[in-house]
Each structure stands twice: as C-alpha cells, then as structure tokens.
Design an enzyme around this catalytic site. Structure first.
Site, PDB file in Angstrom:
ATOM      1  CD  GLU A 131      -2.952   0.981   2.346  1.00 39.43           C
ATOM      2  OE1 GLU A 131      -4.001   1.646   2.285  1.00 39.43           O
ATOM      3  OE2 GLU A 131      -2.665   0.249   3.315  1.00 39.43           O
ATOM      4  CD  GLN A 143      -0.403   4.315   3.298  1.00 38.01           C
ATOM      5  OE1 GLN A 143       0.763   4.096   3.018  1.00 38.01           O
ATOM      6  NE2 GLN A 143      -1.242   3.358   3.662  1.00 38.01           N
ATOM      7  CG  HIS A 197      -4.501   5.839   0.155  1.00 39.01           C
ATOM      8  ND1 HIS A 197      -4.729   6.537   1.322  1.00 39.01           N
ATOM      9  CD2 HIS A 197      -4.395   4.537   0.500  1.00 39.01           C
ATOM     10  CE1 HIS A 197      -4.741   5.686   2.346  1.00 39.01           C
ATOM     11  NE2 HIS A 197      -4.551   4.463   1.872  1.00 39.01           N
ATOM     12  CG  HIS A 220      -9.002   1.514   2.648  1.00 38.85           C
ATOM     13  ND1 HIS A 220      -8.911   2.674   1.894  1.00 38.85           N
ATOM     14  CD2 HIS A 220      -7.787   1.366   3.253  1.00 38.85           C
ATOM     15  CE1 HIS A 220      -7.717   3.200   2.039  1.00 38.85           C
ATOM     16  NE2 HIS A 220      -7.014   2.419   2.844  1.00 38.85           N
ATOM     17  NE  ARG A 231     -24.385  20.556  -6.401  1.00 33.33           N
ATOM     18  CZ  ARG A 231     -25.212  20.744  -5.356  1.00 33.33           C
ATOM     19  NH1 ARG A 231     -26.472  20.343  -5.425  1.00 33.33           N
ATOM     20  NH2 ARG A 231     -24.772  21.317  -4.248  1.00 33.33           N
ATOM     21  CG  ASP A 280      -6.520  -0.475   6.865  1.00 31.22           C
ATOM     22  OD1 ASP A 280      -5.359  -0.848   6.593  1.00 31.22           O
ATOM     23  OD2 ASP A 280      -6.850   0.727   6.867  1.00 31.22           O
TER      24      ASP A 280
END
Length: 386
Positions: A131, A143, A197, A220, A231, A280
C-alpha cells in the site's frame, strides 16, 4: 462403505459452494474430503458414532488487507515478529492473511516485502499487498506523506523482485504521473492493481477500472478518497458502478469506525457478490487503547479508534470475524452474503486458490461459531488452533 475421514465437523454450514442447515464436513489430512448433509452422511456411515453439532460452520476467513495485530506488525524486517502477527490472526479466524506493507522509505519497503515473501513461501501468509508509496498526498490518510512519490518503474521492479509470485496486490492512485506504465508492469507480472488513496474524479477513476484497464480492486472503499456527493460522485460512485457491472471488487472495512453501518448496507445492496470485507488491521488489533506504530508513524488508540497526530484514522483494531458480525448485526447484511465477502470474494480478488470455501480439495480451513458468530473453534490446514 467409504473409509472414515480423519475429522468430522457437523453444523449449520454456510459457504460459497454449499449451505446446509445440518451438514458434515469431512477432513482428511490438511484438505477437505467432502461436504454432505447430515442425512447423506448418516446413510453412508450407519455404523459410525454421530458427530456432535458444533453450531455455525464457516470457511476460514480471508483477509487481504492487514498490517498486523495483537502487538505485532507486518511492516518489519523481523520475520518472527511478522510470523506472530499472522498466527495471531489465524487463531482468531482469519486463516488466510495477506500482509500489507505501508508507505515508508523505499529501501525499507523492499526489505519488508522480502521478509514477508519468506513467510508466504512457508505457508504462513497468503501473499503480500503493498500500500503505497504511489498515492495521492491529498488523500494519504495515515500513510506518511514524507515518503509518497509518483509511480516509477525502478522501485516497482525492486518490489516485484522482493515479493516474487507472492506479491499479490499493490495500491496506486490512478491520477499520478507514471501510473499507466507502472500499472501495466504490475499486471504483466500477475499483480492486481488496487485503486485507492485517490483524489481523482468519477470518470477518471471509472475508466481505470474498466476491463481494458489495469484495476480490478478498490482499496478500502470511501476511505482515502473524497466522500460521495450527488454533484461530485467521485471514486466512491465510480467504484460502486464498476463493481455492480462486474468490473471491480471493492474492499470494505465494516468495523463501525471506518464506515457507518448504513453505508456498509448501501455497498452490499449496490454491488452484491463484489464486496470484500477487510480489516486494515494494525498493531493494536485485538488489544486495548494505548500507543502503537504503523510504519514510520506513531498511532494512538483511544476508545477503540486508532489515529495519527493529525487525527486521520490509522488502520483497524478489529478482527475480520468481528467485521463480518457487524455487517450482519448492524448493517442487516444476510449471513451468507457477509460470509462470502469475508471468504470466497477476497480469495477470488487476489487469485488465492484452495481457500475461501468449503469444498473437496480445498485446505481444511474451518471455523465453528455460535449463532451470533462468537468464535468457538479454528481449524487451519487440518490442525486445531483453538
């Protein structure tokens, strides 16, 4: 009459290939020999003692996004430490664990991947997930932003060399320069490209998940990406549309912290059969509040929530069985759908064979639990762990 199996497990069987209110799993050595209704088993073995009813019987769970737990970490070059993290999760029901490396200095990530490869070769791990570090700074979560970088083939090749065939997945942000080249290299080596991410828009994320693209897994869902908005639908909507069309599998952390139970219910309703429950999990999983680490970052767990100093959630502290039970109890997900999301779906997502189902020839990875999914017993590779 056929020869008796080494082990008989009787109960309410729930798995991808079979569902029986009263069934028997027959185990020989480290493999499942057969699965029958109790009536079928009794007719074929009239002279054998009747096996006791053990409650709910499930396949061993498959966690494809896990950074550690029970005081131990996978982001380490200490093989014994990582082995204990895996074995602790095994004993709590996740009989197949894919170890996740978190963003850190490049050389450390490569060294950690090499250590995890040895454990995968021993059969302690189901594989490796990397990851980072090719993630969006604006959606990096826990991270460490100091070590994030744009995708490059040099580091990618080092990770591929360190992980070998056991490197199963790598999370990338598709909007970063160099993404397409790195994604193609990973796919060419049999590695699943997981999108996550990311701070990109709906169209870009959706295009990256088409079959002609390189992504088939979403890391995730809803965490590490913009929130769903009517929108600005963003990656969340794109991932759900792709999953509903069969173009992606979405990871979901149904631990009551990362997503609301109502959102979890929405995901299961929108993408049936395409949801992979994950933990996780990090070092604090299975333990109490306190101070821990995730990669280079310090993590504080308070009231069961892990956070780094800036307030970002820093991984999970639940087991996969706890996530499964929450999906059923709090989100109203049917038991079999939740079980598949914790077994056969994640196994399929990363091409893991011989696990995630109760069928002849598969590993004898089996859980017994109460009706409310409290763990009673764990069989892994034909050996009782508890």
């Amino acid at each position: 009459m056929t020869a008796p199996a080494d082990l008989l497990i009787r109960g309410r069987i729930v798995s991808a290939s079979v569902a029986l209110d009263d069934g028997v799993v027959m185990v020989s050595g480290d493999r499942i020999e057969a699965v029958r209704s109790f009536a079928q088993w009794r007719a074929a073995h009239p002279g054998l003692p009747e096996p006791p009813f053990s409650g709910t019987v499930l396949p061993g769970l498959v966690d494809i996004h896990n950074h550690g737990g029970f005081g131990h970490r996978f982001d380490t070059v200490d093989g014994a430490h990582a082995r204990q993290a895996a074995r602790s999760h095994h004993a709590h029901g996740s009989t197949t664990v894919v170890a996740s490396v978190v963003t850190g200095p490049a050389a450390e990530m490569v060294a950690q991947t090499a250590v995890l490869r040895e454990l995968a070769e021993e059969g302690e791990l189901g594989g490796i997930h990397v990851e980072g570090p090719f993630l969006a700074r604006t959606r990096c979560g826990a991270q460490d932003p100091r070590f994030l970088r744009d995708p490059d083939l040099g580091l990618t090749d080092q990770l591929l060399g360190a992980g070998g065939a056991h490197l199963r997945a790598m999370t990338l942000a598709p909007e970063l320069p160099g993404y397409a080249v790195v994604a193609r290299r990973l796919v060419d080596h049999g590695v699943v490209v997981a999108l996550g991410h990311s701070d990109t828009d709906y169209a870009s994320f959706r295009d990256s998940l088409l079959p002609r693209g390189s992504g088939s897994l979403v890391t995730h869902l809803a965490n590490g990406m913009p929130p769903l908005h009517h929108r600005q639908p963003g990656p969340v909507a794109a991932a759900l549309v792709a999953a509903a069309a069969g173009d992606a599998i979405v990871e979901l952390i149904s631990d009551g912290v990362h997503v609301d139970p109502g959102f979890a219910a929405l995901v299961f309703a929108a993408a049936p059969g395409r949801v992979a429950l994950v933990t996780d999990a990090m070092q604090a999983a299975g333990l109490g509040d306190g101070e821990y680490r995730l990669g280079p970052q310090s993590v504080t767990v308070r009231d069961g929530v892990a956070r780094i100093a800036d307030g970002s959630i820093a991984g999970g502290v639940s087991t996969l069985l706890e996530c499964l039970a929450r999906a059923v109890r709090e989100s109203g997900v049917p038991l079999r759908a939740a079980v598949l999301a914790a077994t056969s779906v994640p196994a399929s997502a990363l091409g893991l064979t011989g696990v995630g189902d109760l069928r002849p020839g598969h590993f004898a990875d089996i859980l017994t639990a109460s009706d409310n999914l409290h763990l009673r017993g764990v069989l892994r590779r034909g050996q009782w762990l508890r």
